[in-house]
Design a protein around this motif. Structure first.
Motif, PDB file in Angstrom:
ATOM      1  N   GLY A   1       0.814  -1.214   0.000  1.00 24.18           N
ATOM      2  CA  GLY A   1       0.000   0.000   0.000  1.00 24.18           C
ATOM      3  C   GLY A   1       0.844   1.259   0.000  1.00 24.18           C
ATOM      4  O   GLY A   1       0.545   2.224  -0.713  1.00 24.18           O
ATOM      5  N   SER A   2       1.913   1.251   0.783  1.00 30.22           N
ATOM      6  CA  SER A   2       2.803   2.407   0.847  1.00 30.22           C
ATOM      7  C   SER A   2       3.449   2.684  -0.507  1.00 30.22           C
ATOM      8  O   SER A   2       3.560   3.836  -0.933  1.00 30.22           O
ATOM      9  N   ALA A   3       3.877   1.602  -1.166  1.00 31.87           N
ATOM     10  CA  ALA A   3       4.518   1.756  -2.475  1.00 31.87           C
ATOM     11  C   ALA A   3       3.540   2.301  -3.503  1.00 31.87           C
ATOM     12  O   ALA A   3       3.869   3.218  -4.272  1.00 31.87           O
ATOM     13  N   LEU A   4       2.349   1.745  -3.526  1.00 28.14           N
ATOM     14  CA  LEU A   4       1.338   2.220  -4.470  1.00 28.14           C
ATOM     15  C   LEU A   4       0.988   3.678  -4.217  1.00 28.14           C
ATOM     16  O   LEU A   4       0.801   4.459  -5.157  1.00 28.14           O
ATOM     17  N   ALA A   5       0.935   4.054  -2.926  1.00 33.72           N
ATOM     18  CA  ALA A   5       0.579   5.430  -2.577  1.00 33.72           C
ATOM     19  C   ALA A   5       1.672   6.406  -2.989  1.00 33.72           C
ATOM     20  O   ALA A   5       1.389   7.497  -3.496  1.00 33.72           O
ATOM     21  N   THR A   6       2.932   6.033  -2.773  1.00 35.04           N
ATOM     22  CA  THR A   6       4.036   6.951  -3.045  1.00 35.04           C
ATOM     23  C   THR A   6       4.065   7.348  -4.513  1.00 35.04           C
ATOM     24  O   THR A   6       4.167   8.529  -4.853  1.00 35.04           O
ATOM     25  N   PHE A   7       3.962   6.364  -5.391  1.00 33.46           N
ATOM     26  CA  PHE A   7       3.963   6.675  -6.828  1.00 33.46           C
ATOM     27  C   PHE A   7       2.595   7.182  -7.276  1.00 33.46           C
ATOM     28  O   PHE A   7       2.495   8.108  -8.071  1.00 33.46           O
ATOM     29  N   GLY A   8       1.525   6.573  -6.724  1.00 32.78           N
ATOM     30  CA  GLY A   8       0.179   6.937  -7.158  1.00 32.78           C
ATOM     31  C   GLY A   8      -0.193   8.363  -6.813  1.00 32.78           C
ATOM     32  O   GLY A   8      -0.786   9.078  -7.637  1.00 32.78           O
ATOM     33  N   ILE A   9       0.155   8.807  -5.598  1.00 38.39           N
ATOM     34  CA  ILE A   9      -0.158  10.183  -5.197  1.00 38.39           C
ATOM     35  C   ILE A   9       0.595  11.176  -6.068  1.00 38.39           C
ATOM     36  O   ILE A   9       0.051  12.216  -6.465  1.00 38.39           O
ATOM     37  N   ALA A  10       1.852  10.848  -6.397  1.00 37.77           N
ATOM     38  CA  ALA A  10       2.621  11.721  -7.289  1.00 37.77           C
ATOM     39  C   ALA A  10       1.947  11.819  -8.653  1.00 37.77           C
ATOM     40  O   ALA A  10       1.782  12.911  -9.210  1.00 37.77           O
ATOM     41  N   ALA A  11       1.533  10.675  -9.201  1.00 44.18           N
ATOM     42  CA  ALA A  11       0.918  10.657 -10.531  1.00 44.18           C
ATOM     43  C   ALA A  11      -0.434  11.373 -10.537  1.00 44.18           C
ATOM     44  O   ALA A  11      -0.717  12.180 -11.438  1.00 44.18           O
ATOM     45  N   ILE A  12      -1.259  11.090  -9.550  1.00 40.03           N
ATOM     46  CA  ILE A  12      -2.595  11.702  -9.515  1.00 40.03           C
ATOM     47  C   ILE A  12      -2.496  13.215  -9.291  1.00 40.03           C
ATOM     48  O   ILE A  12      -3.184  13.996  -9.955  1.00 40.03           O
ATOM     49  N   SER A  13      -1.624  13.629  -8.356  1.00 37.66           N
ATOM     50  CA  SER A  13      -1.513  15.064  -8.062  1.00 37.66           C
ATOM     51  C   SER A  13      -0.941  15.841  -9.242  1.00 37.66           C
ATOM     52  O   SER A  13      -1.337  16.979  -9.493  1.00 37.66           O
ATOM     53  N   GLU A  14      -0.012  15.227  -9.981  1.00 43.87           N
ATOM     54  CA  GLU A  14       0.578  15.906 -11.145  1.00 43.87           C
ATOM     55  C   GLU A  14      -0.400  16.005 -12.309  1.00 43.87           C
ATOM     56  O   GLU A  14      -0.406  16.996 -13.056  1.00 43.87           O
ATOM     57  N   ASN A  15      -1.241  14.983 -12.468  1.00 38.84           N
ATOM     58  CA  ASN A  15      -2.140  14.932 -13.631  1.00 38.84           C
ATOM     59  C   ASN A  15      -3.541  15.471 -13.369  1.00 38.84           C
ATOM     60  O   ASN A  15      -4.181  15.993 -14.280  1.00 38.84           O
ATOM     61  N   PHE A  16      -4.010  15.352 -12.121  1.00 36.83           N
ATOM     62  CA  PHE A  16      -5.396  15.732 -11.845  1.00 36.83           C
ATOM     63  C   PHE A  16      -5.545  16.762 -10.733  1.00 36.83           C
ATOM     64  O   PHE A  16      -6.642  17.265 -10.500  1.00 36.83           O
ATOM     65  N   GLY A  17      -4.443  17.045 -10.022  1.00 40.65           N
ATOM     66  CA  GLY A  17      -4.505  18.034  -8.949  1.00 40.65           C
ATOM     67  C   GLY A  17      -4.775  17.402  -7.596  1.00 40.65           C
ATOM     68  O   GLY A  17      -5.165  16.235  -7.490  1.00 40.65           O
ATOM     69  N   TRP A  18      -4.589  18.195  -6.552  1.00 38.74           N
ATOM     70  CA  TRP A  18      -4.715  17.683  -5.192  1.00 38.74           C
ATOM     71  C   TRP A  18      -6.160  17.405  -4.785  1.00 38.74           C
ATOM     72  O   TRP A  18      -6.414  16.551  -3.932  1.00 38.74           O
ATOM     73  N   HIS A  19      -7.136  18.118  -5.383  1.00 39.15           N
ATOM     74  CA  HIS A  19      -8.522  17.881  -4.971  1.00 39.15           C
ATOM     75  C   HIS A  19      -8.987  16.477  -5.357  1.00 39.15           C
ATOM     76  O   HIS A  19      -9.709  15.827  -4.598  1.00 39.15           O
ATOM     77  N   ILE A  20      -8.554  15.975  -6.509  1.00 42.01           N
ATOM     78  CA  ILE A  20      -8.880  14.595  -6.916  1.00 42.01           C
ATOM     79  C   ILE A  20      -8.087  13.603  -6.071  1.00 42.01           C
ATOM     80  O   ILE A  20      -8.593  12.527  -5.687  1.00 42.01           O
TER      81      ILE A  20
END
Length: 401
Positions: free
Chosen positions: A354-373
């Motif tokens: 879960g930690s690994a998925l979050a570390t990369f996933g949060i970076a990808a989602i925040s860069e592409n869709f913003g922090w609100h998503i």
């Protein structure tokens, strides 16, 4: 026969010191992440690969060190891990190539995996049930203190000598603690292992026990709490810097608040479970304020820095409490089958998947869709974790009783 109380206190203190050290030699890269991104001129996704990779190797390493910790003296496994992770920290400080740094930090994740499963076995086998509960609280609190120290130390290192200093100091400290562990663990722990060998050789298969106990949904819940616990801790400095522009050093410093509150959360979770007497129901209770806090953060995510920090503190605090109950307490129920280290390794593996998925996933989602998503995704994760705990409760209740 369990050791006298004075000896139990020494074992608990030694385990706390060891786990404190594991955190300051493991979280320093994540704490320095925003500064590494700026100083090396690389993207969030590129820099986060080292942290993501280390979470995956940590998770994989749990599956190896867990069974290993059941079939060899666990104090030796721990000594090898703490020395190797300390040396890796020192080597990272000498390189400026992100590819090499990523490879080295992935190795560090594997070395760190050699610590937790054997440590749980030591506590479960060498302590009474009451002392084990005390130890689980204090070891988790030691981890929280280690996290605080990291998020206080790294900004100071950045100001005084750059991010490399944030690897040199933990590396040297880790070697010193390794020496202390080598000496005192042999005095306090070694004799107990021989007594348990006969039981271990006749142990049931851990995977079969996991299915029988209804732990599959629990593993999903563990993975989801790991996603929130470590994902928010890793990316909070970037979130604060992106939204409120406070600078990397100040943004990193604000993250020290998260583990400070987690110390209180761990004690609260333990006290709450003393009344509820059911780790899964207590976890459900703790998921609820986390979901509420995520909802409020989603609405006011860019309005007030203090409010945002406070809400993220509540969320991670709840996850630390859940981590205590699901990852630290539940494996002790398998001690009578002689496979507590193996089960602990499996449970902790899912935390760091879960930690690994979050570390990369949060970076990808925040860069592409913003922090609100990104914040919206946190709410879905917490809700799913709550449901998993409810689904597993009936089978686990029968198994644990």
């Amino acid at each position: 026969m369990h050791p006298p109380y004075s000896k139990a206190k020494k074992i608990i203190a030694l385990c706390c010191l060891l786990y404190f050290t594991s955190y300051i030699t493991r979280l320093n890269y994540a704490a320095a992440l925003s500064e590494i991104i700026l100083s090396m001129g690389i993207t969030k996704s590129m820099a986060s690969l080292a942290v993501t990779g280390s979470f995956f190797t940590y998770a994989l390493g749990q599956l190896i060190s867990g069974p290993l910790g059941d079939h060899m003296p666990p104090e030796k496994c721990i000594f090898a891990g703490i020395v190797a992770t300390s040396v890796t920290n020192l080597i990272v400080a000498t390189t400026g190539n992100i590819t090499i740094m990523t490879f080295l930090w992935c190795l560090n994740g594997f070395f760190q995996a050699m610590l937790w499963p054997p440590l749980v076995r030591i506590m479960a086998e060498n302590l009474s049930e009451k002392d084990f509960q005390i130890a689980s609280i204090r070891v988790n609190a030691a981890a929280a203190v280690g996290t605080i120290v990291v998020y206080l130390l790294v900004p100071i290192c950045i100001q005084l000598g750059g991010w490399r200093l944030a690897f040199i100091i933990p590396g040297i400290f880790g070697l010193a603690i390794g020496s202390i562990w080598y000496h005192f663990s042999r005095l306090l722990i070694h004799g107990k292992i021989i007594e348990k060998q006969i039981i271990r050789n006749t142990s049931k298969q851990p995977l079969r026990l996991i299915f029988i106990s209804g732990s599959i949904p629990i593993l999903w819940a563990i993975m989801l709490q790991g996603t929130l616990k470590d994902g928010l801790t890793t990316w909070m400095p970037s979130y604060i810097n992106d939204i409120y522009h406070l600078g990397t050093a100040v943004s990193i410093l604000t993250t020290a608040i998260l583990p400070l509150f987690s110390i209180f959360s761990i004690s609260l979770a333990s006290t709450l479970n003393d009344h509820v007497k059911d780790e899964l129901i207590t976890s459900v209770i703790l998921f609820i304020p986390a979901i509420v806090s995520i909802g409020i953060l989603r609405i006011f995510f860019s309005d007030n820095a203090v409010l945002s920090i406070a809400l993220m503190t509540i969320i991670t605090g709840c996850m630390h409490g859940i981590n205590l109950l699901l990852v630290c307490r539940l494996p002790a129920y398998f001690e009578k089958y002689g496979c507590v280290s193996t089960v602990s390794g499996i449970f902790n593996t899912f935390t760091y998947i879960g930690s690994a998925l979050a570390t990369f996933g949060i970076a990808a989602i925040s860069e592409n869709f913003g922090w609100h998503i990104t914040i919206l995704s946190w709410g879905l994760i917490a809700l799913t974790g709550l449901i998993c705990c409810i689904l597993s409760r009936k089978k686990w209740y029968v198994f644990s009783r």
